[in-house]
Design an enzyme around this catalytic site. Structure first.
Site, PDB file in Angstrom:
ATOM      1  N   ASP A 127       0.866  -1.166   0.000  1.00 12.36           N
ATOM      2  CA  ASP A 127       0.000   0.000   0.000  1.00 12.36           C
ATOM      3  C   ASP A 127       0.921   1.240   0.000  1.00 12.36           C
ATOM      4  O   ASP A 127       2.105   1.130   0.354  1.00 12.36           O
ATOM      5  CB  ASP A 127      -0.851  -0.039   1.282  1.00 12.36           C
ATOM      6  CG  ASP A 127      -1.563   1.262   1.525  1.00 12.36           C
ATOM      7  OD1 ASP A 127      -2.225   1.754   0.608  1.00 12.36           O
ATOM      8  OD2 ASP A 127      -1.434   1.804   2.648  1.00 12.36           O
ATOM      9  N   ASP A 178      -0.205   5.174   0.733  1.00 11.86           N
ATOM     10  CA  ASP A 178      -0.459   6.210   1.737  1.00 11.86           C
ATOM     11  C   ASP A 178      -0.563   5.610   3.134  1.00 11.86           C
ATOM     12  O   ASP A 178      -1.402   4.745   3.396  1.00 11.86           O
ATOM     13  CB  ASP A 178      -1.749   6.963   1.381  1.00 11.86           C
ATOM     14  CG  ASP A 178      -1.602   7.689   0.053  1.00 11.86           C
ATOM     15  OD1 ASP A 178      -0.713   8.537  -0.043  1.00 11.86           O
ATOM     16  OD2 ASP A 178      -2.372   7.389  -0.885  1.00 11.86           O
ATOM     17  N   GLU A 213      -0.469  11.455   4.488  1.00 16.62           N
ATOM     18  CA  GLU A 213      -1.801  12.049   4.621  1.00 16.62           C
ATOM     19  C   GLU A 213      -1.801  13.423   5.300  1.00 16.62           C
ATOM     20  O   GLU A 213      -2.261  14.392   4.714  1.00 16.62           O
ATOM     21  CB  GLU A 213      -2.749  11.092   5.373  1.00 16.62           C
ATOM     22  CG  GLU A 213      -2.994   9.768   4.659  1.00 16.62           C
ATOM     23  CD  GLU A 213      -3.859   9.874   3.397  1.00 16.62           C
ATOM     24  OE1 GLU A 213      -4.178  10.994   2.964  1.00 16.62           O
ATOM     25  OE2 GLU A 213      -4.200   8.817   2.837  1.00 16.62           O
ATOM     26  N   GLY A 230      -9.706  10.318  -2.603  1.00 13.17           N
ATOM     27  CA  GLY A 230      -9.784  11.756  -2.336  1.00 13.17           C
ATOM     28  C   GLY A 230     -11.035  12.413  -2.882  1.00 13.17           C
ATOM     29  O   GLY A 230     -11.656  13.256  -2.222  1.00 13.17           O
ATOM     30  N   ARG A 242     -13.913  11.342  -0.860  1.00 13.38           N
ATOM     31  CA  ARG A 242     -13.823  12.025   0.449  1.00 13.38           C
ATOM     32  C   ARG A 242     -14.398  13.431   0.351  1.00 13.38           C
ATOM     33  O   ARG A 242     -15.125  13.884   1.229  1.00 13.38           O
ATOM     34  CB  ARG A 242     -12.340  12.050   0.855  1.00 13.38           C
ATOM     35  CG  ARG A 242     -12.059  12.404   2.280  1.00 13.38           C
ATOM     36  CD  ARG A 242     -10.579  12.118   2.580  1.00 13.38           C
ATOM     37  NE  ARG A 242     -10.270  10.722   2.385  1.00 13.38           N
ATOM     38  CZ  ARG A 242      -9.123  10.261   1.846  1.00 13.38           C
ATOM     39  NH1 ARG A 242      -8.160  11.092   1.493  1.00 13.38           N
ATOM     40  NH2 ARG A 242      -8.941   8.976   1.676  1.00 13.38           N
ATOM     41  N   LYS A 258      -5.775  19.498  -6.078  1.00  5.67           N
ATOM     42  CA  LYS A 258      -5.135  18.875  -4.902  1.00  5.67           C
ATOM     43  C   LYS A 258      -3.968  18.012  -5.345  1.00  5.67           C
ATOM     44  O   LYS A 258      -2.880  18.053  -4.755  1.00  5.67           O
ATOM     45  CB  LYS A 258      -6.171  18.044  -4.130  1.00  5.67           C
ATOM     46  CG  LYS A 258      -5.664  17.381  -2.866  1.00  5.67           C
ATOM     47  CD  LYS A 258      -4.908  16.092  -3.048  1.00  5.67           C
ATOM     48  CE  LYS A 258      -5.746  14.899  -3.350  1.00  5.67           C
ATOM     49  NZ  LYS A 258      -4.931  13.639  -3.368  1.00  5.67           N
ATOM     50  N   THR A 277      -4.621   5.638  -4.460  1.00  5.68           N
ATOM     51  CA  THR A 277      -4.255   6.929  -5.042  1.00  5.68           C
ATOM     52  C   THR A 277      -3.830   6.755  -6.506  1.00  5.68           C
ATOM     53  O   THR A 277      -3.791   5.645  -7.035  1.00  5.68           O
ATOM     54  CB  THR A 277      -3.191   7.653  -4.183  1.00  5.68           C
ATOM     55  OG1 THR A 277      -3.212   9.050  -4.517  1.00  5.68           O
ATOM     56  CG2 THR A 277      -1.798   7.112  -4.411  1.00  5.68           C
ATOM     57  N   SER A 278      -3.532   7.875  -7.160  1.00  5.77           N
ATOM     58  CA  SER A 278      -3.291   7.835  -8.609  1.00  5.77           C
ATOM     59  C   SER A 278      -1.826   7.544  -8.939  1.00  5.77           C
ATOM     60  O   SER A 278      -0.935   7.731  -8.104  1.00  5.77           O
ATOM     61  CB  SER A 278      -3.677   9.183  -9.211  1.00  5.77           C
ATOM     62  OG  SER A 278      -2.872  10.179  -8.624  1.00  5.77           O
ATOM     63  N   ASN A 311       0.575  10.465  -8.394  1.00  6.24           N
ATOM     64  CA  ASN A 311       0.962  10.694  -6.995  1.00  6.24           C
ATOM     65  C   ASN A 311       2.022   9.685  -6.548  1.00  6.24           C
ATOM     66  O   ASN A 311       2.963  10.035  -5.818  1.00  6.24           O
ATOM     67  CB  ASN A 311      -0.262  10.593  -6.079  1.00  6.24           C
ATOM     68  CG  ASN A 311      -1.210  11.764  -6.242  1.00  6.24           C
ATOM     69  OD1 ASN A 311      -0.877  12.753  -6.895  1.00  6.24           O
ATOM     70  ND2 ASN A 311      -2.382  11.665  -5.661  1.00  6.24           N
TER      71      ASN A 311
HETATM   72  C1  XBP Z   1      -5.220   6.219   0.670  1.00  5.90           C
HETATM   73  C2  XBP Z   1      -6.386   6.944   0.191  1.00  5.90           C
HETATM   74  C3  XBP Z   1      -6.234   8.014  -0.821  1.00  5.90           C
HETATM   75  C4  XBP Z   1      -5.407   9.213  -0.344  1.00  5.90           C
HETATM   76  C5  XBP Z   1      -5.563  10.384  -1.268  1.00  5.90           C
HETATM   77  O1  XBP Z   1      -4.794   5.329  -0.332  1.00  5.90           O
HETATM   78  O2  XBP Z   1      -7.484   6.643   0.602  1.00  5.90           O
HETATM   79  O3  XBP Z   1      -7.529   8.457  -1.138  1.00  5.90           O
HETATM   80  O4  XBP Z   1      -5.890   9.637   0.907  1.00  5.90           O
HETATM   81  O5  XBP Z   1      -5.269  10.057  -2.578  1.00  5.90           O
HETATM   82  P1  XBP Z   1      -3.843   4.035  -0.010  1.00  5.90           P
HETATM   83  P2  XBP Z   1      -6.284  10.405  -3.780  1.00  5.90           P
HETATM   84  O6  XBP Z   1      -3.698   3.889   1.469  1.00  5.90           O
HETATM   85  O7  XBP Z   1      -4.592   2.898  -0.660  1.00  5.90           O
HETATM   86  O8  XBP Z   1      -2.517   4.303  -0.683  1.00  5.90           O
HETATM   87  O9  XBP Z   1      -6.758  11.805  -3.565  1.00  5.90           O
HETATM   88  O10 XBP Z   1      -5.463  10.249  -5.024  1.00  5.90           O
HETATM   89  O11 XBP Z   1      -7.416   9.408  -3.684  1.00  5.90           O
HETATM   90 MG    MG Z   2      -2.884   3.196   3.347  1.00  2.80          MG
END
Ligand code: XBP
Ligand code: MG
Length: 255
Positions: free
Chosen positions: A8, A10, A17, A52, A55, A84, A123-124, A127
């Site tokens: 993973d 983030d 975050e 995101g 959210r 963002k 996430t993308s 990123n």
């Molecule tokens: C974590 C998420 C993401 C990030 C923001 O992803 O939930 O939404 O908070 O990124 P992971 P985006 O733990 O699976 O890496 O705005 O690109 O969604």
């Molecule tokens: Mg995560």
């Protein structure tokens, strides 16, 4: 037999975050004169919604200044999210979001052992690239046999799509891989795909439930406090340690 680690991003590879995505969202709000901001505490609550843009839409339901019209709301969320991500990639490229302790060492263990690596994130791609280019170099992508991001798996965790796609790409069964995750949604996504999980608790998910995972602890950079316990003579969580937990898992928790 263990054949791949699926990371993973983030919260797991880096604490992105609080000082990354959250700050970037607030800059996007400011740029478009949107009158709300997300505090550290607000953001912790909002992280219950993965993705995101999802959210943003979730939060807009409680923001009186958000457009009432559904189409306008979606358009604003899309614009804010794009902006963002521009701010986020700038923050990530600045080096402000270091890899978590023990991550670089574990990636190096895998490279030495020829174990496949994957990225499995909500996430993308942009990123992920912004974060990893700085830490692993311009050719970071070559080190990963599968990189599955929001573009490939639009159904966000806890949906298992991202893990299923990674397994398909690697040509592996779920039990030949281990997911490294930090959040309840991430754990659930991996488990729904049948992939055993190692949980590294993060800033926003210090209490992620450790039940049913192969092992749970605070950091890959330390052997303290892991359940089940890690090799007390080691200084970090190594690939060998993960192989031991994986082998043991099929005799206990995972079965
Ligand atoms: C974590 C998420 C993401 C990030 C923001 O992803 O939930 O939404 O908070 O990124 P992971 P985006 O733990 O699976 O890496 O705005 O690109 O969604
Ligand atoms: Mg995560």
């Amino acid at each position: 037999m263990l054949k791949a680690l699926l990371f993973d991003v983030d919260g797991t590879l880096a604490e992105t975050e609080r000082d990354g995505h959250r700050v970037a969202f607030n800059r996007a709000f400011e740029s478009l004169s949107v009158p709300w901001r997300w505090s550290e505490a607000d953001y912790g609550e909002l992280l219950k919604v993965a993705g995101g843009r999802e959210r943003l839409l979730h939060d807009m339901r409680r923001q009186s200044a958000a457009p009432a019209d559904g189409a306008e709301r979606h358009a604003l969320a899309a614009r804010l999210h794009r902006l963002k991500n521009e701010y986020y990639t700038g923050i990530a490229r600045s080096g402000a979001l270091p890899l978590r302790e023990g991550v670089a060492e574990l990636l190096a263990d895998c490279a030495r052992a020829g174990l496949k690596l994957g990225i499995t994130t909500t996430t993308s791609r942009g990123n992920v690239a912004a974060l990893l280019e700085g830490h692993l170099g311009a050719h970071w992508r070559a080190g990963f046999a599968a990189v599955v991001c929001a573009e490939e798996a639009p159904a966000k965790k806890p949906d298992p799509e991202v893990y299923r796609l990674a397994l398909d790409t690697l040509g592996l069964t779920a039990r030949e891989a281990v997911a490294i995750e930090d959040s309840p949604a991430g754990i659930e996504a991996a488990r729904r795909a049948g992939v055993p999980v190692i949980l590294t608790r993060s800033y926003y998910f210090p209490d992620s439930p450790g039940g049913g995972v192969l092992a749970a602890g605070a950091s890959l950079g330390s052997c303290d406090g892991w359940q089940p316990s890690a090799d007390a003579h080691a200084t970090r969580i190594s690939l060998d340690q993960i192989r031991r937990w994986h082998a043991h898992g099929f005799r206990s928790a995972v079965n």
